[in-house]
Design an enzyme around this catalytic site. Structure first.
Site, PDB file in Angstrom:
ATOM      1  N   CYS A  82       7.233  46.044  11.059  1.00 36.09           N
ATOM      2  CA  CYS A  82       8.080  47.127  10.614  1.00 36.09           C
ATOM      3  C   CYS A  82       7.325  48.478  10.516  1.00 36.09           C
ATOM      4  CB  CYS A  82       8.468  46.623   9.058  1.00 36.09           C
ATOM      5  SG  CYS A  82       9.930  47.598   8.569  1.00 36.09           S
ATOM      6  N   HIS A 177      11.399  41.665  10.265  1.00 41.25           N
ATOM      7  CA  HIS A 177      10.471  40.805   9.387  1.00 41.25           C
ATOM      8  C   HIS A 177      10.249  39.527   9.936  1.00 41.25           C
ATOM      9  CE1 HIS A 177       9.112  43.917   6.435  1.00 41.25           C
ATOM     10  NE2 HIS A 177      10.345  44.483   6.675  1.00 41.25           N
ATOM     11  N   GLU A 179       8.292  37.186   9.015  1.00 44.71           N
ATOM     12  CA  GLU A 179       7.707  36.352   8.244  1.00 44.71           C
ATOM     13  C   GLU A 179       8.735  35.762   7.271  1.00 44.71           C
ATOM     14  OE1 GLU A 179       6.946  40.655   6.477  1.00 44.71           O
ATOM     15  OE2 GLU A 179       7.584  39.675   8.313  1.00 44.71           O
TER      16      GLU A 179
END
Length: 521
Positions: A82, A177, A179
């Site tokens: 990002c 993202h 994660e």
């Protein structure tokens, strides 16, 4: 043992900790540090790879929020996420601009260019056979010009450069993202980066960690004595077991029973540590002291302060009886360290010791021992099992520091605590019996200081009410009330009303977080 390491530079994302957790899940050691660490620090860290986190800023406005240039000069792979991708693009000669269409939430991405990062990773294919990925976006800016040497490896209609790569240098950027769990194949992408692109093995595991930690504790403490406040919670319990493994009887634990513990908790702690593991534990029953100071106090913050203050007093009194103690051990874990380091900027800055027992190190003039400060909660639990602690103790639900003091609404009385701990124990017993305990993230009973009319037998009753609370969550930042079977709730209610004299009504809390918090106080 020297581990292969990943360095994560934090630009203030709300989910930076998740990046570190995902990397650790791959049995690769990593650390999260503020983005503006020095060049010397980065070189000394000797990372196998570097990850640049997301963040709330725009690269064309926050000119100071840049990765140290050495990141791109070390010759190791770099992954920008990002904002991390945007600062990588801008710093290497590309261009970032505000996007006419902001993306927040699920998005579909087409993988392009057969990159090493995405090769063979897809959620499905389209009619033309192109790989598609379901990802989670959260951005208002986008890369509009690639730096020299980069190619597009992922795109969608609103974000033409949703992922980019310079594979010769091992530089990758993703606008989404990986994660978060909402990015379905995010775990595989991060595994691909740390293992195949960075070349990290699987050298971060609990058996090795125990050996290293034991050696480190012995070297740090020498022949001096250590004192630890044992609460019965996961962190202090695992810290006690690990330190005892290292130095044996040089450790003394102080277990303070404040009258606000769960049913039989004191006996369970003494059984586990004193009798089973052979740890020296001083058991202090301070119920009367705590209840006396809590009398007439209804404000939750005041209750918290009183309970904290009295714990310090009791602990100090016991510590004074151990003049040879030179170390105070605490169950500080890595999220504590990161959170206590948070600056106003939102990044993990100026990391310092996290004193989770307020004021004790300074007051007692003891050195601080924090053997779990590099571990996340799931790693602490894994360590506890490896050290031989009971599974039920290691995987029990979170319990607030003030204990039942903040689960009894209003004034705390011994009578209320006795009723509540019995009702709570029934709830937990039935959740376990129905195989629902591990499906909920936190479950407990709350004592409500109101009476309601009831009928038991042929008589009218006027007794107290308890509320049951059970939630499901991944991060405790948000939570959904657990949709327990009605039959289970009915059984719990029936047992509490029949077995706990003084309670004639049971209600179930169906509030999410937000707007409610998980605890009632």
């Amino acid at each position: 043992m020297s581990h292969q390491k990943i360095l994560i530079l934090d630009f203030g994302s709300q989910v930076s900790q998740l990046i570190a957790r995902r990397v650790r899940e791959q049995h690769v050691y990593c650390e999260l540090h503020p983005y503006d660490v020095s060049e010397a620090f980065i070189r000394d860290f000797k990372p196998q790879g570097i990850i640049l986190s997301g963040g709330p800023n725009s690269v064309y406005e926050a000119v100071d929020w840049r990765a140290p240039q050495v990141v791109f000069e070390l010759g190791v792979p770099v992954l920008g996420i990002c904002y991390g991708m945007q600062t990588m693009a801008e710093q290497l000669g590309g261009k970032v601009e505000s996007s006419a269409k902001r993306e927040f939430g699920y998005a579909e991405l087409r993988a392009r260019g057969h990159s090493k990062l995405f090769q063979g990773i897809e959620d499905r294919t389209n009619a033309e056979g192109h790989g598609l990925l379901d990802v989670w976006m959260s951005h208002g800016d986008k890369v509009t010009e690639l730096p020299a040497g980069f190619k597009v490896i992922g795109s969608n209609e609103s974000c033409p450069v949703a992922a980019m790569a310079d594979e010769e240098r091992g530089f990758y950027g993703v606008q989404f993202h990986p994660e978060v769990t909402h990015t379905i194949k995010g775990k595989e992408m991060l595994a691909r980066f740390v293992h195949e692109i960075c070349g990290c093995g699987n050298d971060w595991n609990m058996p090795d960690y125990i050996s290293e930690a034991v050696e480190k504790i012995r070297a740090q403490v020498g022949d001096e004595e250590v004192i630890l406040g044992l609460s019965g919670g996961v962190d202090s319990s695992v810290a006690a077991a690990l330190i005892h493994r290292a130095i044996g009887d040089q450790l003394t634990c102080v277990f303070v029973d404040n009258g606000l513990l769960r049913l039989n908790e004191g006996a369970q702690v003494m059984e586990t540590f004193n009798r089973s593991l052979g740890v020296k534990v001083i058991h202090v029953d301070a119920t009367e002291q705590f209840m006396g100071h809590l009398k007439g106090v209804s404000d939750p913050e005041q209750k918290r302060k009183i309970i904290g203050r009295e714990f310090v007093e009791v602990f100090q009194a016991e510590a004074a009886k151990l003049p040879k103690a030179r170390w105070l051990a605490q169950g500080t874990i890595y999220p504590d360290v990161i959170e206590s380091a948070g600056a106003k900027t939102g990044k993990a800055h100026a990391i310092k010791s996290h004193h989770n027992v307020g004021g004790l190190p300074e007051t007692l003039n003891l050195k601080l021992l924090e053997p779990l400060r590099d571990l996340f909660k799931d790693e602490v639990r894994e360590l506890g099992v490896a050290l031989g602690l009971p599974h039920d103790m290691v995987y029990r639900h979170p319990f607030p520091g003030p204990g039942l003091g903040v689960r009894i609404l209003g004034e705390v009385k011994k009578e209320f605590a006795d009723l509540l701990r019995r009702a709570d124990a029934i709830f937990i017993d039935e959740l376990r019996a129905a195989d629902w305990y591990d499906k909920t993230s936190q479950a407990f009973a709350v004592f409500l200081p109101v009476k309601s009319v009831g009928v038991m037998g042929d008589g009218r009753t006027y007794e107290y009410v308890v509320a049951l609370r059970a939630v499901q969550t991944q991060d405790f930042m948000t939570a959904h009330w657990a949709e327990l079977p009605h039959s289970l709730l009915g059984k719990v209610s029936n047992r509490i009303i029949n077995e706990v004299r003084g309670i004639n009504r049971v209600v179930y809390d169906i509030s999410g977080k937000p707007p409610a918090t998980i605890e009632w106080e």
